[in-house]
Design an enzyme around this catalytic site. Sequence first.
Site, mmCIF file in Angstrom:
data_model
loop_
_atom_site.group_PDB
_atom_site.id
_atom_site.type_symbol
_atom_site.label_atom_id
_atom_site.label_comp_id
_atom_site.label_asym_id
_atom_site.label_seq_id
_atom_site.Cartn_x
_atom_site.Cartn_y
_atom_site.Cartn_z
ATOM 1 N N HIS A 55 0.841 -1.207 0.000
ATOM 2 C CA HIS A 55 0.000 0.000 0.000
ATOM 3 C C HIS A 55 0.878 1.259 0.000
ATOM 4 C CE1 HIS A 55 -3.937 2.094 1.205
ATOM 5 N NE2 HIS A 55 -3.061 3.033 0.887
ATOM 6 N N HIS A 57 2.069 5.044 -2.542
ATOM 7 C CA HIS A 57 1.622 6.018 -3.556
ATOM 8 C C HIS A 57 2.817 6.608 -4.291
ATOM 9 C CE1 HIS A 57 -2.508 5.831 -2.144
ATOM 10 N NE2 HIS A 57 -1.995 5.764 -0.926
ATOM 11 N N LYS A 172 -8.702 -0.526 -5.552
ATOM 12 C CA LYS A 172 -8.679 0.166 -4.270
ATOM 13 C C LYS A 172 -9.970 0.989 -4.135
ATOM 14 C CE LYS A 172 -7.300 3.939 -1.655
ATOM 15 N NZ LYS A 172 -5.899 4.266 -1.669
ATOM 16 N N HIS A 205 -9.586 1.374 1.766
ATOM 17 C CA HIS A 205 -9.152 2.400 2.727
ATOM 18 C C HIS A 205 -10.214 2.442 3.817
ATOM 19 C CE1 HIS A 205 -7.976 6.611 3.987
ATOM 20 N NE2 HIS A 205 -9.241 6.588 4.371
ATOM 21 N N HIS A 234 -4.974 0.398 6.552
ATOM 22 C CA HIS A 234 -4.879 1.354 7.664
ATOM 23 C C HIS A 234 -5.485 0.773 8.949
ATOM 24 C CE1 HIS A 234 -4.149 3.563 4.077
ATOM 25 N NE2 HIS A 234 -5.381 3.979 3.873
ATOM 26 N N ASP A 237 -4.695 1.789 12.707
ATOM 27 C CA ASP A 237 -5.233 2.982 13.377
ATOM 28 C C ASP A 237 -6.199 2.596 14.502
ATOM 29 O OD1 ASP A 237 -3.792 4.849 11.917
ATOM 30 O OD2 ASP A 237 -5.331 5.036 10.365
ATOM 31 N N HIS A 258 0.009 2.232 8.736
ATOM 32 C CA HIS A 258 0.134 3.568 9.331
ATOM 33 C C HIS A 258 0.992 3.520 10.596
ATOM 34 C CE1 HIS A 258 -3.603 5.759 7.428
ATOM 35 N NE2 HIS A 258 -2.607 5.612 6.591
ATOM 36 N N ASP A 295 2.111 3.333 3.457
ATOM 37 C CA ASP A 295 1.201 4.335 2.875
ATOM 38 C C ASP A 295 1.922 5.647 2.561
ATOM 39 O OD1 ASP A 295 -1.189 5.412 1.937
ATOM 40 O OD2 ASP A 295 -1.915 5.974 3.925
HETATM 41 ZN ZN LIG Z 1 -3.058 5.104 0.780
#
Ligand SMILES: [Zn+2]
Length: 360
Positions: A55, A57, A172, A205, A234, A237, A258, A295
């Site tokens: 994951h 970008h 995604k 997400h 994520h 979290d 994360h 991420d």
């Molecule tokens: Zn992302």
Amino acid sequence: MNRRSVLAQMVASGVSVTAFGPTAFAGHAKAFTGPTAQTVLGPVEVSRLGFTLPHEHIADGPSFLGKWPKAWGGTAGFTKRAVEKLNLVRASGINTIVDLTTYDVGRDIRFLKEVSQQSGLNMIASTGQRFFPPQYPNVSMPARTIAGLAEFFIREIEAGVDDTGIKAGVIKIGIVGKKPSALEEIGLRAGIRASKATGVPLRIHTHAIDRAAENQTPILADEGMDPARVSFDHSDDSGEMDYFLPLVERGYFVGMDHVHRGLTPDAMPSFERRIKCIKMIIDAGFADKIFLSQDLEFGGSLLPEAVQDFRSKLDPPDGMLFTTRTLIPGLMEIGVSARDIHLMTVENPRSFFGMADQPQ
Ligand SMILES: [Zn+2]
């Protein structure tokens, strides 16, 4: 020095991750003897994916260039800087990066292919939808119906993105809040249908702090989605085991990407809590349901610090190397085995990104 600390040192130095898995390289294999994943350079046998960050970008890098053109001296300078950084990533033993930048958050598929070719890293591009309706300027929503949106996703997987012929290999879907909005539910159902039609897996997400996956599993079940083809990203979290365990027990994956955000002062959950939760999920017998990533907004991380924005400052201080330099040593320090690290970083991606239907 015991075996664990030797391994931890090797991981910290970026040497040993190659020892965890097969040496992988990007490229278009001619004949396939096993399942394949769809990369921006064509199908690659999953045995060649190696150490995978599932994951990240990269593909929105040029949007940072657009905002700060003088920081790099134009496209050529920006691409050169990106490849230099990615060469370090590859040299550290990382073989594959999964890019979860959808069309509505600035995905530049040609850039992704270019840096994959130049760096030798496998890159898997995504179709899908981050915001619904799109919040990125100059982009209009392709469809407001489940069928229309699914058709758009399937086209990006089977025919390619932006008329380039470069195909997406993962879907995604962004669900921003605790419960999907009506439009987000359309997006999720479209993502599920495109996944089932193409064999490409689905990453969502999720707003884990609000236990958002619990409001998504009824929709996934209603659509008859195989949990083994879904990752709730994520997830770290949330720091609550009674959130994680029912998900992994049912066969869903949790993306722990994360973890670096826990290093910020007063962050909840803390870095320590996040890695402890990963260890507890492993101890409960579910290492085969965990992904590790970070991420990272790669383009933002290339900016000079003085002009980095809020999002860039959320990213880990060691950038693309956070997982190998900080997260994995942290997990090994609290007793996670090299075997389980291999499972989470090599074997889980290998099974997840292999397509159910083999493109030939
Ligand atoms: Zn992302």
